[in-house]
Write a protein that holds these residues in place. Structure first.
Motif, PDB file in Angstrom:
ATOM      1  N   LEU A 182      37.013  54.219  41.622  1.00 50.19           N
ATOM      2  CA  LEU A 182      36.298  53.120  40.912  1.00 50.19           C
ATOM      3  C   LEU A 182      37.154  52.182  40.535  1.00 50.19           C
ATOM      4  O   LEU A 182      36.901  50.843  40.572  1.00 50.19           O
ATOM      5  CB  LEU A 182      35.388  53.287  39.779  1.00 50.19           C
ATOM      6  N   ALA A 183      38.583  52.478  40.094  1.00 53.90           N
ATOM      7  CA  ALA A 183      39.483  51.747  39.561  1.00 53.90           C
ATOM      8  C   ALA A 183      40.344  50.967  40.798  1.00 53.90           C
ATOM      9  O   ALA A 183      41.079  50.084  40.640  1.00 53.90           O
ATOM     10  CB  ALA A 183      40.349  52.259  38.654  1.00 53.90           C
ATOM     11  N   GLN A 184      39.924  51.298  42.214  1.00 53.05           N
ATOM     12  CA  GLN A 184      40.674  50.740  43.334  1.00 53.05           C
ATOM     13  C   GLN A 184      39.794  49.941  44.143  1.00 53.05           C
ATOM     14  O   GLN A 184      40.057  49.939  45.379  1.00 53.05           O
ATOM     15  CB  GLN A 184      41.450  51.799  43.802  1.00 53.05           C
ATOM     16  N   GLN A 185      38.731  49.557  43.604  1.00 51.07           N
ATOM     17  CA  GLN A 185      37.748  48.843  44.763  1.00 51.07           C
ATOM     18  C   GLN A 185      38.176  47.472  45.036  1.00 51.07           C
ATOM     19  O   GLN A 185      38.114  46.493  43.994  1.00 51.07           O
ATOM     20  CB  GLN A 185      36.071  49.018  43.874  1.00 51.07           C
ATOM     21  N   PRO A 186      38.140  47.153  46.246  1.00 54.01           N
ATOM     22  CA  PRO A 186      38.539  45.851  46.675  1.00 54.01           C
ATOM     23  C   PRO A 186      37.319  45.109  46.971  1.00 54.01           C
ATOM     24  O   PRO A 186      36.596  45.329  47.960  1.00 54.01           O
ATOM     25  CB  PRO A 186      39.464  46.185  47.827  1.00 54.01           C
ATOM     26  N   ILE A 187      36.754  44.011  46.398  1.00 52.92           N
ATOM     27  CA  ILE A 187      35.514  43.319  46.782  1.00 52.92           C
ATOM     28  C   ILE A 187      35.962  42.001  46.023  1.00 52.92           C
ATOM     29  O   ILE A 187      36.078  41.803  44.922  1.00 52.92           O
ATOM     30  CB  ILE A 187      34.432  44.057  46.333  1.00 52.92           C
ATOM     31  N   SER A 188      35.220  41.080  46.587  1.00 55.28           N
ATOM     32  CA  SER A 188      35.213  39.833  46.031  1.00 55.28           C
ATOM     33  C   SER A 188      33.606  39.282  45.691  1.00 55.28           C
ATOM     34  O   SER A 188      32.800  39.795  46.429  1.00 55.28           O
ATOM     35  CB  SER A 188      35.838  38.445  46.640  1.00 55.28           C
ATOM     36  N   LEU A 189      33.363  38.926  44.645  1.00 59.29           N
ATOM     37  CA  LEU A 189      32.113  38.438  44.256  1.00 59.29           C
ATOM     38  C   LEU A 189      31.914  36.929  44.339  1.00 59.29           C
ATOM     39  O   LEU A 189      30.896  36.355  44.029  1.00 59.29           O
ATOM     40  CB  LEU A 189      31.638  38.738  42.726  1.00 59.29           C
ATOM     41  N   ARG A 190      33.051  36.063  44.790  1.00 58.30           N
ATOM     42  CA  ARG A 190      33.025  34.764  45.186  1.00 58.30           C
ATOM     43  C   ARG A 190      32.352  34.259  46.364  1.00 58.30           C
ATOM     44  O   ARG A 190      32.511  35.264  47.335  1.00 58.30           O
ATOM     45  CB  ARG A 190      34.242  34.116  44.783  1.00 58.30           C
ATOM     46  N   TYR A 208      30.156  29.584  32.600  1.00 55.00           N
ATOM     47  CA  TYR A 208      30.839  30.556  32.057  1.00 55.00           C
ATOM     48  C   TYR A 208      30.793  31.878  32.896  1.00 55.00           C
ATOM     49  O   TYR A 208      31.593  32.719  33.136  1.00 55.00           O
ATOM     50  CB  TYR A 208      30.084  30.992  30.628  1.00 55.00           C
ATOM     51  N   VAL A 209      29.674  31.851  33.853  1.00 52.76           N
ATOM     52  CA  VAL A 209      29.682  32.859  34.684  1.00 52.76           C
ATOM     53  C   VAL A 209      30.723  32.811  35.944  1.00 52.76           C
ATOM     54  O   VAL A 209      31.514  33.772  36.294  1.00 52.76           O
ATOM     55  CB  VAL A 209      28.350  32.764  35.694  1.00 52.76           C
ATOM     56  N   ASP A 210      31.239  31.625  36.262  1.00 54.64           N
ATOM     57  CA  ASP A 210      32.191  31.363  37.201  1.00 54.64           C
ATOM     58  C   ASP A 210      33.699  31.569  36.359  1.00 54.64           C
ATOM     59  O   ASP A 210      34.243  32.119  37.047  1.00 54.64           O
ATOM     60  CB  ASP A 210      32.098  29.911  37.691  1.00 54.64           C
ATOM     61  N   LEU A 211      33.521  31.199  35.210  1.00 56.31           N
ATOM     62  CA  LEU A 211      34.912  31.310  34.500  1.00 56.31           C
ATOM     63  C   LEU A 211      35.074  32.794  34.250  1.00 56.31           C
ATOM     64  O   LEU A 211      36.206  33.249  34.398  1.00 56.31           O
ATOM     65  CB  LEU A 211      34.751  30.376  33.201  1.00 56.31           C
ATOM     66  N   ALA A 212      34.249  33.554  33.991  1.00 59.69           N
ATOM     67  CA  ALA A 212      34.313  35.070  33.816  1.00 59.69           C
ATOM     68  C   ALA A 212      35.075  35.570  35.238  1.00 59.69           C
ATOM     69  O   ALA A 212      36.040  36.296  35.112  1.00 59.69           O
ATOM     70  CB  ALA A 212      33.062  35.661  33.927  1.00 59.69           C
ATOM     71  N   LYS A 213      34.609  35.179  36.334  1.00 56.24           N
ATOM     72  CA  LYS A 213      35.169  35.815  37.442  1.00 56.24           C
ATOM     73  C   LYS A 213      36.521  35.144  37.636  1.00 56.24           C
ATOM     74  O   LYS A 213      37.680  35.967  38.137  1.00 56.24           O
ATOM     75  CB  LYS A 213      34.482  35.351  38.879  1.00 56.24           C
ATOM     76  N   THR A 214      37.082  33.860  37.448  1.00 54.82           N
ATOM     77  CA  THR A 214      38.298  33.389  37.101  1.00 54.82           C
ATOM     78  C   THR A 214      39.197  34.001  36.243  1.00 54.82           C
ATOM     79  O   THR A 214      40.438  34.483  36.702  1.00 54.82           O
ATOM     80  CB  THR A 214      38.370  32.005  37.078  1.00 54.82           C
ATOM     81  N   MET A 215      38.690  34.295  34.938  1.00 53.19           N
ATOM     82  CA  MET A 215      39.492  35.004  34.151  1.00 53.19           C
ATOM     83  C   MET A 215      39.678  36.488  34.709  1.00 53.19           C
ATOM     84  O   MET A 215      40.698  37.048  34.282  1.00 53.19           O
ATOM     85  CB  MET A 215      38.567  35.044  32.996  1.00 53.19           C
ATOM     86  N   ARG A 216      38.719  37.314  35.207  1.00 48.79           N
ATOM     87  CA  ARG A 216      39.058  38.369  35.906  1.00 48.79           C
ATOM     88  C   ARG A 216      40.124  38.457  36.670  1.00 48.79           C
ATOM     89  O   ARG A 216      40.903  39.535  36.976  1.00 48.79           O
ATOM     90  CB  ARG A 216      37.629  39.196  36.267  1.00 48.79           C
ATOM     91  N   GLY A 217      40.110  37.423  37.651  1.00 47.13           N
ATOM     92  CA  GLY A 217      41.039  37.328  38.816  1.00 47.13           C
ATOM     93  C   GLY A 217      40.826  38.361  39.707  1.00 47.13           C
ATOM     94  O   GLY A 217      39.969  39.231  40.007  1.00 47.13           O
ATOM     95  N   SER A 218      42.017  38.169  40.635  1.00 53.29           N
ATOM     96  CA  SER A 218      42.032  39.267  41.738  1.00 53.29           C
ATOM     97  C   SER A 218      42.969  40.478  41.421  1.00 53.29           C
ATOM     98  O   SER A 218      43.710  40.474  40.167  1.00 53.29           O
ATOM     99  CB  SER A 218      42.792  38.770  42.941  1.00 53.29           C
ATOM    100  N   GLY A 219      43.002  41.377  42.138  1.00 56.92           N
ATOM    101  CA  GLY A 219      43.607  42.808  41.939  1.00 56.92           C
ATOM    102  C   GLY A 219      42.691  43.741  41.558  1.00 56.92           C
ATOM    103  O   GLY A 219      41.406  43.392  40.954  1.00 56.92           O
ATOM    104  N   THR A 220      42.962  44.932  41.919  1.00 64.69           N
ATOM    105  CA  THR A 220      42.011  46.125  41.702  1.00 64.69           C
ATOM    106  C   THR A 220      42.045  46.332  40.193  1.00 64.69           C
ATOM    107  O   THR A 220      42.906  45.809  39.543  1.00 64.69           O
ATOM    108  CB  THR A 220      42.326  47.178  42.300  1.00 64.69           C
ATOM    109  N   ALA A 221      40.793  47.038  39.750  1.00 63.40           N
ATOM    110  CA  ALA A 221      40.866  47.132  38.255  1.00 63.40           C
ATOM    111  C   ALA A 221      42.049  47.681  37.474  1.00 63.40           C
ATOM    112  O   ALA A 221      42.267  47.287  36.282  1.00 63.40           O
ATOM    113  CB  ALA A 221      39.527  47.824  37.832  1.00 63.40           C
TER     114      ALA A 221
END
Length: 331
Positions: free
Chosen positions: A4-12, A91-104
């Motif tokens: 679960l900590a290595q899951q590659p997916i984009s919600l964008r 804020y929904v979009d900003l959450a995804k920006t703040m989370r950024g890319s990279g696995t968990a």
């Protein structure tokens, strides 16, 4: 197999909407701090109940808003549901920006905390806007994707149920739960496929709901490809007669009259073109790209160069496990 900590997916979405003249105009206006045009649009779609277009436009316009102007407007009109829905989308979009890319496991605790703060702000605006207008499913639907990032199934299911109670055939709400129920997000292939088929039973005539089915099958195929590193199993799955038969029938039903292409349909049709491009079904791919305007662009599907993005973590130290209590009033 990936954890679960290595899951590659984009919600964008890769579709910014800037090719649409109205969306481009609205983006220009909100960037300048002028909210009237967007509010006029939201008033029209609230009256018509065109929830799919409303969500489509907000997801593309709200991230560009001048937040200072929006905060000021919300302060001046604290009971304006449309402003609160807009800020929720921001804020929904900003959450995804703040989370950024990279696995968990590659994401710092600070980034998870910042993303969690944005989710909390979005949930607060969702709560307030839906108190003011309890027949608008927009905010309930908007928060579904960032809740997937944090694995907040309970909150997500509650928000989905509230959206579906208002609009039982709302495609964006159903579509958001396909990823959340998939194996790569801690569910299973059977869960996501079952939910997709259930969603199909809710589809209204002319709906884009078939995108749920295409996406569920794509998640299975790409799990073999990207997580198991098993190209042969991915290919065998894609060519299974029961899979191809189900999807080909779904496409035929999807594009049959009274289907009318709308701008909000394009991201969903991309899920069909993605499938047919991968399996190299040129005839059906041509049917889809004739609507979306995409290039045919048949390329080998080897998984090379896949981005590693947006896996969730259950670790409370990274803002995942403790988010439920925090959103509901904890520190």
């Amino acid at each position: 197999m990936a954890t679960l900590a290595q899951q590659p997916i984009s919600l964008r979405s890769d579709d910014s909407g800037c090719g649409d003249t109205e969306i481009a105009y609205l983006i220009e206006e909100v960037r300048a701090g002028r909210l009237d045009a967007l509010r006029d649009y939201l008033s029209r779609t609230r009256a018509s109940g065109d929830w799919q277009d409303r969500i489509h436009v907000l997801e593309r316009v709200a991230p560009n808003v001048s937040i200072d102007a929006l905060h000021a407007a919300c302060g001046a009109e604290p009971d304006a549901a449309d402003l609160l829905v807009t800020r929720c989308a921001y804020y929904v979009d900003l959450a995804k920006t703040m989370r950024g890319s990279g696995t968990a496991d590659q994401v710092s605790g600070a980034r998870f905390q910042n993303a969690g703060a944005c989710v909390k702000a979005a949930m607060n605006d969702m709560s307030r806007s839906t108190q003011l207008d309890d027949r608008d499913p927009t905010a309930y639907t908007l928060v579904l994707k960032p809740l997937t990032i944090f694995g907040q199934i309970e909150l997500q299911q509650k928000a989905f149920a509230q959206a579906a109670a208002i609009a039982p055939d709302l495609v964006p709400a159903h579509f958001a739960l396909i990823s959340a129920s998939s194996k790569r997000w801690g569910g299973s292939h059977a869960d996501s496929l079952s939910f997709a088929n259930w969603a199909m039973s809710k589809a209204a005539p002319g709906s884009d709901m078939a995108a749920c089915l295409f996406w569920a099958h794509t998640l299975v195929r790409t799990h073999f490809l990207h997580f198991d590193k098993d190209w042969q199993s991915a290919n065998r799955y894609a060519l299974k007669p029961e899979v191809t038969g189900e999807l080909n029938a779904a496409l035929d039903a999807w594009l049959a009259p009274p289907y009318v292409l709308r701008r909000s349909s394009i991201p969903f049709l991309h899920k069909a073109s993605e499938w047919y491009r991968a399996v190299k079904d040129v005839d059906r791919l041509n049917r889809v790209v004739a609507l979306t305007g995409e290039p045919l662009n048949l390329v080998p599907d080897t998984g090379a160069g896949m981005r590693q993005t947006n896996g969730f973590s259950k670790s409370s130290s990274k803002g995942g496990g403790g988010l439920l209590g925090w959103i509901l009033g904890g520190k």
